[in-house]
Design a protein around this motif. Structure first.
Motif, PDB file in Angstrom:
ATOM      1  N   TYR A 137       0.827  -1.209   0.000  1.00  0.00           N
ATOM      2  CA  TYR A 137       0.000   0.000   0.000  1.00  0.00           C
ATOM      3  C   TYR A 137       0.865   1.264   0.000  1.00  0.00           C
ATOM      4  CZ  TYR A 137      -3.202   3.670   1.289  1.00  0.00           C
ATOM      5  OH  TYR A 137      -3.904   4.849   1.295  1.00  0.00           O
ATOM      6  N   ILE A 138       1.868   1.303   0.885  1.00  0.00           N
ATOM      7  CA  ILE A 138       2.731   2.490   0.958  1.00  0.00           C
ATOM      8  C   ILE A 138       3.434   2.718  -0.376  1.00  0.00           C
ATOM      9  CG2 ILE A 138       4.849   3.405   2.012  1.00  0.00           C
ATOM     10  CD1 ILE A 138       2.444   3.729   3.810  1.00  0.00           C
ATOM     11  N   ALA A 139       3.784   1.640  -1.087  1.00  0.00           N
ATOM     12  CA  ALA A 139       4.480   1.759  -2.374  1.00  0.00           C
ATOM     13  C   ALA A 139       3.632   2.464  -3.422  1.00  0.00           C
ATOM     14  CB  ALA A 139       4.884   0.374  -2.885  1.00  0.00           C
ATOM     15  N   SER A 140       2.322   2.466  -3.237  1.00  0.00           N
ATOM     16  CA  SER A 140       1.430   3.096  -4.218  1.00  0.00           C
ATOM     17  C   SER A 140       1.270   4.598  -4.007  1.00  0.00           C
ATOM     18  CB  SER A 140       0.048   2.436  -4.157  1.00  0.00           C
ATOM     19  OG  SER A 140      -0.612   2.755  -2.928  1.00  0.00           O
ATOM     20  N   LEU A 141       1.846   5.143  -2.930  1.00  0.00           N
ATOM     21  CA  LEU A 141       1.640   6.553  -2.586  1.00  0.00           C
ATOM     22  C   LEU A 141       2.754   7.426  -3.151  1.00  0.00           C
ATOM     23  CD1 LEU A 141       0.572   6.102   1.157  1.00  0.00           C
ATOM     24  CD2 LEU A 141      -0.897   6.221  -0.875  1.00  0.00           C
ATOM     25  N   ASP A 142       2.425   8.696  -3.367  1.00  0.00           N
ATOM     26  CA  ASP A 142       3.395   9.670  -3.867  1.00  0.00           C
ATOM     27  C   ASP A 142       4.519   9.859  -2.845  1.00  0.00           C
ATOM     28  OD1 ASP A 142       1.891  10.020  -6.123  1.00  0.00           O
ATOM     29  OD2 ASP A 142       0.809  11.782  -5.363  1.00  0.00           O
ATOM     30  N   GLY A 143       5.740   9.861  -3.338  1.00  0.00           N
ATOM     31  CA  GLY A 143       6.912  10.043  -2.475  1.00  0.00           C
ATOM     32  C   GLY A 143       7.585   8.744  -2.095  1.00  0.00           C
ATOM     33  N   ALA A 144       6.879   7.613  -2.257  1.00  0.00           N
ATOM     34  CA  ALA A 144       7.442   6.325  -1.846  1.00  0.00           C
ATOM     35  C   ALA A 144       8.654   5.935  -2.686  1.00  0.00           C
ATOM     36  CB  ALA A 144       6.379   5.234  -1.934  1.00  0.00           C
TER      37      ALA A 144
END
Length: 440
Positions: A187-194
């Motif tokens: 999930y975190i990998a799908s967010l901007d900045g990851a």
């Protein structure tokens, strides 16, 4: 009458339990912070090397002591020193017992925080604002509610023994921990900045690889992340069958523990950069804001920026942290419980509640004197006891233990060279770790 000794019933159960003992807040909390502050990918590369050079021999040494003695650390170390001075070995075992109680005292407080933060998203979802504020508070009352809860949770597992308690619950909790960890990474990998976080974590800056501070930091983290020096691995090693393949089991435990630390970095470091992308201040003077603020301020603030999905992410994250806490507290509690059962023929039920009561008293003293005592206890335990006990184990196996020590008796082959490595190289490396963490 002596009580029949319990033990692990399968290799898989032991590996999950021992890895669970090692996998704790040091992996999911401390490791990513160390990586973020020491060159990301460069720290990761050196860490893997150090695991092989220092942590694996240390893990094997501690497991070996318990496995050969088939007893708790006091008896195991006393037997290992019987040709020199049995009292010295036994005294070190007692220091380990005291360290286990000290560790449980502050660890149960922090584990209680994780539990309260895991419950908070539920109260927020249902609009119980007063309960949410209480669960996020730093109040003495909250500590006195959740610290005993964590101790009771731990005791309920220990009461069932090794096979039905520790092994059974490790089989349940460790796979759940891995599923939660991987799900959160996705999930975190799908967010901007990851992506920036992944690059910082995975791409090494080779100019920093030979930085002495980075190397020593990696050595310390590798040692501490495997929960070495307090006796957890010694007591678990003693519960193995006499014909267990110890080298293979050692490698399996280290591999699983290191994998969890690596995955924790894949979660936390990108999450830090996602938080920074969302306007959360995460670095101060080029260094990541302290570990406590990272877990209890930065990440919750990040979850708040996600809207309603942030409640679910926060819930899963702190459930993950709570599981990591429990798998560590059960292994540490087993040390003094096993001592009372084996050395003093105390019933396991009475021993478990007696240890839990002593830990609660010590934890209460820390809670009531939190400002100065909490940090002091952690410093004395992590900076002095753990590395010194690790050094003591190397000296014991390499130099003092004569009778029954197969490594000491080896004269040819890989066992001989491994024994020489433990005798000469490992004490030097361990001394470097101690000098760095103790004197900066």
């Amino acid at each position: 009458m002596a009580q029949v000794r319990d033990g692990f019933q399968s290799r898989f159960g032991f590996v999950l339990a021992a890895a669970g003992a090692a996998v704790g807040l040091g992996n999911i909390w401390g490791f990513p912070t160390q990586a973020a502050n020491h060159g990301g990918g460069a720290f990761l590369l050196v860490y893997f090397i150090v695991i092989f050079l220092l942590a694996l021999p240390a893990l094997y040494t501690e497991l070996y002591l318990g496995h050969k003695a088939q007893a708790n650390p006091v008896k195991a170390l006393g037997d290992a020193w019987q040709n020199t001075n049995k009292k010295i070995g036994a005294a070190a075992g007692y220091i380990g017992l005291a360290g286990a109680v000290v560790m449980l005292s502050f660890y149960s407080i922090v584990a209680g925080w994780m539990l309260s933060y895991a419950i908070e998203p539920i109260t927020s979802f249902f609009g119980f604002d007063a309960a949410s504020d209480f669960l996020h508070s730093d109040s003495v009352l909250r500590n006195f509610v959740f610290t005993p809860l964590m101790l009771i949770l731990t005791a309920s597992i220990i009461l069932k023994g090794v096979k039905s308690g520790i092994e059974t619950w490790s089989r349940r909790l460790m796979p759940l921990l891995l599923v939660l960890l991987i799900g959160l990474i996705v999930y975190i990998a799908s967010l901007d900045g990851a992506s920036e976080g992944f690059a910082a974590y995975l791409i090494p800056d080779f100019s920093q690889v030979l930085d002495p501070n980075l190397i020593i930091a990696a050595m310390g983290q590798a040692f501490f992340s495997l929960s070495l020096g307090v006796g957890c691995m010694m007591i678990y090693g003693s519960y193995l069958q006499p014909d267990a393949n110890l080298p293979k089991l050692t490698a399996s435990v280290a591999l699983l523990d290191t994998s969890v630390a690596f995955l924790a970095g894949l979660l936390i470091v990108p999450a830090i950069y996602v938080a920074q992308h969302n306007g959360v201040e995460v670095f101060n003077g080029g260094k990541l804001i302290g570990e406590g603020q990272l877990i209890f301020a930065i990440l919750p603030e990040l979850f708040n920026t996600m809207g309603e999905i942030g409640l679910l992410v926060g819930l899963l994250f702190f459930v993950l942290m709570s599981i990591a806490s429990v798998t560590s507290t059960i292994s540490t509690t087993e040390i003094p419980v096993a001592f009372l059962v084996e050395n003093h023929n105390v019933n396991r039920t009475k021993a478990t509640w007696a240890v839990s009561l002593v830990v609660l008293i010590c934890a209460s003293a820390i809670i009531l004197n939190f400002d100065w005592l909490f940090g002091l206890v952690i410093m004395l335990f992590t900076q002095y006891q753990l590395p010194l006990m690790g050094l003591f184990y190397f000296i014991t196996v390499g130099w003092m233990w004569q009778r029954g020590n197969k490594l000491h008796e080896a004269t040819t082959g890989i066992h001989y060279w491994f024994a020489q490595y433990i005798r000469f190289v490992c004490p030097i490396l361990m001394t470097l770790v101690f000098a760095n963490v103790a004197f900066g």
